[in-house]
Scaffold this motif. Sequence first.
Motif, PDB file in Angstrom:
ATOM      1  N   PHE A   1       0.581  -1.298   0.331  1.00  0.00           N
ATOM      2  CA  PHE A   1      -0.065  -0.100   0.177  1.00  0.00           C
ATOM      3  C   PHE A   1       0.769   1.231  -0.229  1.00  0.00           C
ATOM      4  CE2 PHE A   1      -2.594   3.539   1.968  1.00  0.00           C
ATOM      5  CZ  PHE A   1      -3.571   3.336   1.714  1.00  0.00           C
ATOM      6  N   ALA A   2       2.018   1.277   0.580  1.00  0.00           N
ATOM      7  CA  ALA A   2       2.894   2.450   0.996  1.00  0.00           C
ATOM      8  C   ALA A   2       3.416   2.382  -0.154  1.00  0.00           C
ATOM      9  CB  ALA A   2       3.909   2.017   1.585  1.00  0.00           C
ATOM     10  N   SER A   3       3.840   1.694  -0.783  1.00  0.00           N
ATOM     11  CA  SER A   3       4.862   1.145  -2.328  1.00  0.00           C
ATOM     12  C   SER A   3       3.661   2.308  -3.595  1.00  0.00           C
ATOM     13  CB  SER A   3       5.279   0.108  -2.942  1.00  0.00           C
ATOM     14  OG  SER A   3       5.946  -0.105  -3.838  1.00  0.00           O
ATOM     15  N   ASP A   4       2.540   1.245  -3.652  1.00  0.00           N
ATOM     16  CA  ASP A   4       1.976   1.318  -4.331  1.00  0.00           C
ATOM     17  C   ASP A   4       0.744   2.896  -4.104  1.00  0.00           C
ATOM     18  OD1 ASP A   4       2.365  -0.805  -5.643  1.00  0.00           O
ATOM     19  OD2 ASP A   4       0.790  -1.641  -5.329  1.00  0.00           O
ATOM     20  N   LYS A   5       0.686   3.224  -3.300  1.00  0.00           N
ATOM     21  CA  LYS A   5      -0.550   4.739  -2.967  1.00  0.00           C
ATOM     22  C   LYS A   5       0.141   5.178  -2.604  1.00  0.00           C
ATOM     23  CE  LYS A   5      -4.537   2.253  -4.593  1.00  0.00           C
ATOM     24  NZ  LYS A   5      -4.857   2.287  -3.957  1.00  0.00           N
ATOM     25  N   ILE A   6       1.059   5.243  -1.960  1.00  0.00           N
ATOM     26  CA  ILE A   6       1.286   5.947  -0.702  1.00  0.00           C
ATOM     27  C   ILE A   6       2.955   6.973  -1.173  1.00  0.00           C
ATOM     28  CG2 ILE A   6       2.198   7.483   1.147  1.00  0.00           C
ATOM     29  CD1 ILE A   6       0.748   4.759   3.224  1.00  0.00           C
ATOM     30  N   ARG A   7       3.743   6.395  -0.946  1.00  0.00           N
ATOM     31  CA  ARG A   7       4.766   7.082  -2.307  1.00  0.00           C
ATOM     32  C   ARG A   7       4.976   8.012  -2.862  1.00  0.00           C
ATOM     33  NH1 ARG A   7       7.598   2.513  -1.978  1.00  0.00           N
ATOM     34  NH2 ARG A   7       8.654   3.245   0.832  1.00  0.00           N
ATOM     35  N   PRO A   8       3.826   7.460  -4.107  1.00  0.00           N
ATOM     36  CA  PRO A   8       3.478   8.746  -5.539  1.00  0.00           C
ATOM     37  C   PRO A   8       3.323   9.549  -4.710  1.00  0.00           C
ATOM     38  CG  PRO A   8       2.825   5.868  -5.832  1.00  0.00           C
ATOM     39  CD  PRO A   8       2.771   6.130  -4.227  1.00  0.00           C
ATOM     40  N   LEU A   9       2.573  10.316  -3.909  1.00  0.00           N
ATOM     41  CA  LEU A   9       2.214  11.203  -3.603  1.00  0.00           C
ATOM     42  C   LEU A   9       2.567  12.474  -2.604  1.00  0.00           C
ATOM     43  CD1 LEU A   9      -1.270  10.396  -2.593  1.00  0.00           C
ATOM     44  CD2 LEU A   9      -0.724  11.547  -4.347  1.00  0.00           C
ATOM     45  N   SER A  10       3.963  10.967  -1.786  1.00  0.00           N
ATOM     46  CA  SER A  10       4.714  12.245  -1.508  1.00  0.00           C
ATOM     47  C   SER A  10       5.569  13.191  -0.680  1.00  0.00           C
ATOM     48  CB  SER A  10       5.301  10.853  -0.551  1.00  0.00           C
ATOM     49  OG  SER A  10       6.869  10.967  -1.027  1.00  0.00           O
ATOM     50  N   GLU A  11       5.555  13.502  -2.345  1.00  0.00           N
ATOM     51  CA  GLU A  11       6.271  14.975  -2.335  1.00  0.00           C
ATOM     52  C   GLU A  11       5.091  16.102  -2.425  1.00  0.00           C
ATOM     53  OE1 GLU A  11       8.726  14.717  -6.133  1.00  0.00           O
ATOM     54  OE2 GLU A  11       8.897  16.402  -6.408  1.00  0.00           O
ATOM     55  N   LYS A  12       3.657  15.929  -3.487  1.00  0.00           N
ATOM     56  CA  LYS A  12       3.279  16.988  -2.966  1.00  0.00           C
ATOM     57  C   LYS A  12       3.036  17.088  -1.575  1.00  0.00           C
ATOM     58  CE  LYS A  12      -1.221  17.400  -5.694  1.00  0.00           C
ATOM     59  NZ  LYS A  12      -2.341  16.794  -6.339  1.00  0.00           N
TER      60      LYS A  12
ATOM     61  N   PRO B   1      -4.376  14.394   0.929  1.00  0.00           N
ATOM     62  CA  PRO B   1      -5.766  14.130   0.078  1.00  0.00           C
ATOM     63  C   PRO B   1      -6.309  12.717   0.881  1.00  0.00           C
ATOM     64  CG  PRO B   1      -4.549  12.523  -1.121  1.00  0.00           C
ATOM     65  CD  PRO B   1      -3.756  13.905   0.211  1.00  0.00           C
ATOM     66  N   SER B   2      -7.363  13.093   1.656  1.00  0.00           N
ATOM     67  CA  SER B   2      -8.777  12.264   2.000  1.00  0.00           C
ATOM     68  C   SER B   2      -8.993  11.019   1.561  1.00  0.00           C
ATOM     69  CB  SER B   2     -10.813  13.178   2.564  1.00  0.00           C
ATOM     70  OG  SER B   2     -10.197  14.954   2.374  1.00  0.00           O
ATOM     71  N   HIS B   3      -8.918  10.777   0.288  1.00  0.00           N
ATOM     72  CA  HIS B   3      -9.176   9.635   0.161  1.00  0.00           C
ATOM     73  C   HIS B   3      -7.731   8.702   0.452  1.00  0.00           C
ATOM     74  CE1 HIS B   3      -6.038   9.471  -3.526  1.00  0.00           C
ATOM     75  NE2 HIS B   3      -5.932  10.653  -3.283  1.00  0.00           N
ATOM     76  N   LEU B   4      -6.935   8.838   0.633  1.00  0.00           N
ATOM     77  CA  LEU B   4      -5.697   8.624   1.199  1.00  0.00           C
ATOM     78  C   LEU B   4      -5.886   8.306   2.796  1.00  0.00           C
ATOM     79  CD1 LEU B   4      -2.409   7.424   0.634  1.00  0.00           C
ATOM     80  CD2 LEU B   4      -2.302   9.313   1.788  1.00  0.00           C
ATOM     81  N   ILE B   5      -6.562   8.457   3.354  1.00  0.00           N
ATOM     82  CA  ILE B   5      -6.909   8.885   4.549  1.00  0.00           C
ATOM     83  C   ILE B   5      -7.378   7.602   4.781  1.00  0.00           C
ATOM     84  CG2 ILE B   5      -7.797   9.295   7.356  1.00  0.00           C
ATOM     85  CD1 ILE B   5      -6.333  11.965   6.417  1.00  0.00           C
ATOM     86  N   ASN B   6      -9.232   7.610   3.811  1.00  0.00           N
ATOM     87  CA  ASN B   6     -10.019   6.771   3.568  1.00  0.00           C
ATOM     88  C   ASN B   6      -9.677   5.432   3.309  1.00  0.00           C
ATOM     89  OD1 ASN B   6     -11.925   8.791   4.102  1.00  0.00           O
ATOM     90  ND2 ASN B   6     -12.384   9.638   2.022  1.00  0.00           N
TER      91      ASN B   6
END
Length: 384
Positions: free
Chosen positions: A19-30, A38-43
């Motif tokens: 999950f961290a590699s697919d969903k979180i890491r791509p957003l970390s810089e932003k 983003p709320s969708h990530l928390i959801n």
Amino acid sequence: MNFYLTEEQKMIQQLTRKFASDKIRPLSEKIDTTGDIPSHLINEMAGLGLMGITIPEEYSGGGMDTVCYVIAMEEIASACASTSTIVTVNNSLVCEPIFRYGTEGQKKKFLTPLAKGEILGCFALTEAGAGSDVSAINTSAVKEGDEYILNGSKLFVSNGKRAQVVIVFAVTNAGKGHKGISAFIVEKKTPGLSIGRVEEKLGIKGSETVELIFERCRIPKENLLRQEGDGFKIAMNTLDMGRIGIAAQSLGIAQACLDEATKYSKERVQFGKPIAQLQAIQFMIADMSMEIEAARLLTYRAAYMKDKGLEFIKETSMAKLYASEAANRCAYKALQIHGGYGYTKDFPLERYYRDARVTTIYEGTSEIQRLTIAKELLKEQKPD
Ligand code: COS
């Protein structure tokens, strides 16, 4: 003694790593540049049961052990420290004290939606004049009939903007020092509760840090956690669990530093060969790796001791102290290995460096951890 993970622990490691590699890491810089998660990530994290990992299933939690929590935190933090801050605050500082000290009614009303991740919580202890010295807090709670009237303000509240529930510590008996502090569950929508200053920070930019102001907030007496005067102990015991979370967060940041440094050192060619072949670089990599393993052992041990119901105050402080200082040393070395590039935003090192810095400060500075370790150690020594 055994150093192997259980099937459940391996499962949470695989799940959160992916999950961290697919969903979180791509957003970390932003997340770092916009200062927003983003709320969708928390959801999505809520959907995976990551917002109340150790809370029993009857309250909609994950029903897992503290080692699972540490593993999940480590994986999330290695992808984005800001995101892991939301997770650790909700798990350790909000769900945990309501589970441990709350009445059945409080658990049903607050813990269940918090553990499900339907709502988020925050922890309001620190004040302008009371950081390390918790018993110096000034926020007051005066009983009037069936309510407490809260007045005062809290600083440096992580997730304080997006949280709907706040664990607030206030003085109910001014003459009693730390024994005159009580803890309350306060709904954010309570009239008189407002957000003050939003801090501009060095790192962990995606998790907002705010001031909360309480002006004649009426809190039903049913929202008192345990008894009047129990607040200091609730804060301390909650921070014991919280510090395991920060140790795991530090571990995640440190691991990300090592991973980036090893990758870069194999790619970067200087003096006709990859810098990984230079002994100066190898020594830094070896030291980082050793420190991470030592931090991991301390952190897993503290979590294991908590799960076994053993006294773990000293161990959690040791884990938090060592892991947070190791994360800062690893961030320094990994950035050094990257040279000038590490200092730019082309690589994530400068973010890791900034994010690591707070880990030796929040949930008790390194100095407070040393004090706590020494106090516990001296208590243990039996007189001749
Ligand atoms: N876990 C459980 N109990 C603890 C504890 C801990 N980590 N630290 C202290 N206590 C208990 C003590 O055992 C003592 O209990 P008794 O009243 O039964 O004797 C009581 O709390 C008071 O302890 P002490 O006399 O040591 O209090 P002090 O005010 O001198 O110091 C410190 C307490 C400094 C250790 C405490 O205020 C602290 O941890 N400060 C840091 C706060 C912090 O982490 N802030 C970050 C905010 S969250 S971002």
